[in-house]
Structure formats: C-alpha cells, structure tokens
Design a protein around this motif. Structure first.
Motif, mmCIF file in Angstrom:
data_model
loop_
_atom_site.group_PDB
_atom_site.id
_atom_site.type_symbol
_atom_site.label_atom_id
_atom_site.label_comp_id
_atom_site.label_asym_id
_atom_site.label_seq_id
_atom_site.Cartn_x
_atom_site.Cartn_y
_atom_site.Cartn_z
ATOM 1 N N HIS A 1 -7.064 1.461 109.635
ATOM 2 C CA HIS A 1 -8.520 1.511 109.506
ATOM 3 C C HIS A 1 -8.934 2.221 108.221
ATOM 4 C CE1 HIS A 1 -9.355 0.526 113.795
ATOM 5 N NE2 HIS A 1 -8.250 1.217 114.041
ATOM 6 N N ALA A 2 -10.078 1.822 107.689
ATOM 7 C CA ALA A 2 -10.784 2.605 106.676
ATOM 8 C C ALA A 2 -11.845 3.408 107.422
ATOM 9 C CB ALA A 2 -11.443 1.694 105.649
ATOM 10 N N LEU A 3 -12.313 4.473 106.837
ATOM 11 C CA LEU A 3 -13.379 5.239 107.477
ATOM 12 C C LEU A 3 -14.703 4.491 107.429
ATOM 13 C CD1 LEU A 3 -12.693 8.914 106.368
ATOM 14 C CD2 LEU A 3 -12.460 7.927 108.648
ATOM 15 N N THR A 4 -15.020 3.888 106.301
ATOM 16 C CA THR A 4 -16.309 3.220 106.118
ATOM 17 C C THR A 4 -16.107 1.770 105.695
ATOM 18 O OG1 THR A 4 -16.474 3.783 103.778
ATOM 19 C CG2 THR A 4 -17.335 5.412 105.361
ATOM 20 N N GLN B 1 0.530 11.639 112.866
ATOM 21 C CA GLN B 1 0.244 11.809 114.283
ATOM 22 C C GLN B 1 -0.667 10.719 114.829
ATOM 23 O OE1 GLN B 1 -0.949 15.726 115.393
ATOM 24 N NE2 GLN B 1 -0.400 15.378 117.488
ATOM 25 N N SER B 2 -1.882 10.604 114.331
ATOM 26 C CA SER B 2 -2.790 9.603 114.890
ATOM 27 C C SER B 2 -2.608 8.237 114.236
ATOM 28 C CB SER B 2 -4.241 10.047 114.717
ATOM 29 O OG SER B 2 -4.618 9.950 113.349
ATOM 30 N N LEU B 3 -2.232 8.226 112.989
ATOM 31 C CA LEU B 3 -1.978 6.992 112.232
ATOM 32 C C LEU B 3 -3.225 6.140 112.015
ATOM 33 C CD1 LEU B 3 1.246 5.941 114.186
ATOM 34 C CD2 LEU B 3 1.120 7.363 112.155
ATOM 35 N N CYS B 4 -4.415 6.647 112.302
ATOM 36 C CA CYS B 4 -5.655 5.858 112.211
ATOM 37 C C CYS B 4 -5.825 5.173 110.863
ATOM 38 C CB CYS B 4 -6.875 6.729 112.482
ATOM 39 S SG CYS B 4 -6.911 7.501 114.103
ATOM 40 N N ASN C 1 -6.639 4.053 99.699
ATOM 41 C CA ASN C 1 -5.628 4.822 100.418
ATOM 42 C C ASN C 1 -5.769 4.703 101.942
ATOM 43 O OD1 ASN C 1 -4.390 5.939 98.075
ATOM 44 N ND2 ASN C 1 -6.212 7.215 97.855
ATOM 45 N N GLN C 2 -6.630 3.800 102.377
ATOM 46 C CA GLN C 2 -6.845 3.596 103.809
ATOM 47 C C GLN C 2 -6.583 2.140 104.149
ATOM 48 O OE1 GLN C 2 -10.835 5.046 104.419
ATOM 49 N NE2 GLN C 2 -10.261 7.143 103.955
ATOM 50 N N GLY C 3 -6.385 1.884 105.426
ATOM 51 C CA GLY C 3 -6.034 0.545 105.871
ATOM 52 C C GLY C 3 -7.189 -0.434 105.840
ATOM 53 N N ASN C 4 -6.827 -1.723 105.919
ATOM 54 C CA ASN C 4 -7.836 -2.779 106.002
ATOM 55 C C ASN C 4 -7.452 -3.818 107.050
ATOM 56 O OD1 ASN C 4 -5.791 -4.172 104.759
ATOM 57 N ND2 ASN C 4 -6.907 -4.559 102.861
ATOM 58 N N LEU C 5 -6.539 -3.455 107.925
ATOM 59 C CA LEU C 5 -6.080 -4.351 108.977
ATOM 60 C C LEU C 5 -7.047 -4.387 110.156
ATOM 61 C CD1 LEU C 5 -3.726 -6.052 110.172
ATOM 62 C CD2 LEU C 5 -2.779 -3.923 111.045
ATOM 63 N N ALA C 6 -7.747 -3.297 110.396
ATOM 64 C CA ALA C 6 -8.615 -3.161 111.558
ATOM 65 C C ALA C 6 -10.020 -2.782 111.094
ATOM 66 C CB ALA C 6 -8.047 -2.091 112.486
#
Length: 134
Positions: free
Chosen positions: A49-52, A42-45, A58-63
C-alpha cells in the motif's frame, strides 16, 4: 474506636484494590500505529500500500492507498480487513494479521501465533483513521 474503624476501612480498601480487575488496555495509539505501518519488518503495510493516492516511490502500489480505504470504511471495517482480509476476498494476498487458521509455510517461531496483537491492530486502525480526517 475511631482508629479501629479507620484501620478497618483502610484494610478493606486495600483488599478491594488488590482484587480489582486490571486496567483495560489503552485505546489505539496514533503514533504507535504510524510506527507499525512504517515498519517493513512487522506490519508490512507499505510493501503493498501507499499512504495516499499520490503514492510514493518507496511505498507499494499493489493495493489501495491506505488513506482512501480509511476514508470509506468504518473503524470496524478497517479492523476486520486487517485482521483477516480473506473474509472479504478469499484470493487476497494480504496476510491475515489476527488469524492463524489455514496458513501454510509458517516459520516455527510464528506457528499458532497471530502476526499482530490486538493492541497493535487497534493502533494501526487509530492511525489509519487519522489519515481519513482532513
């Protein structure tokens, strides 16, 4: 006489309760926001993005990491960027979660509909704001 007055007061109170404005939507909910940020459908955040700043495989590093953005932006600044980042960077790849203007290749089921509701945007901003506090 007193009974008639009491009935009139009760009837008036009931009529005014029926015509009262609906209750406002709840303020942004941190837990609802956490669930939306984690929802890759849904949000695709977390695709970008990573949280921290430490990141997560398992999280992005593009933004930029979301916690860093939340720490430097006001609530309204976060909301404006999530709603439509094109206002700040016309070449962004971040989807406009509130706007439906200027989009291409939109699935028929989503044509003319924003990706997130105002409540969902408020929930995400509430959650991101909680990341910025120690």
């Amino acid at each position: 006489m007193r009974a008639a007055l009491a009935l009139a007061l009760i009837a008036g109170a009931q009529a005014s309760a029926q015509t009262a404005a609906p209750a406002p939507a709840p303020a942004g909910g941190i837990e609802r926001g956490r669930a939306l940020v984690a929802d890759r459908t849904q949000s695709l955040c977390l695709l970008c993005h990573a949280l921290t700043a430490q990141g997560d495989p398992n999280q992005g590093n593009l933004a930029p990491p979301l916690a860093l953005s939340a720490a430097r932006l006001t609530r309204d600044g976060l909301l404006e960027r999530i709603a439509d980042m094109r206002r700040f960077n016309p070449a962004t790849v971040m989807p406009p979660f509130r706007s439906t203007d200027g989009l291409r290749d939109v699935a028929p089921a989503w044509a003319g509909r924003p990706a997130l509701t105002e409540q969902q945007l408020d929930d995400i901003v509430a959650y991101l704001g909680s990341l910025a506090t120690p």
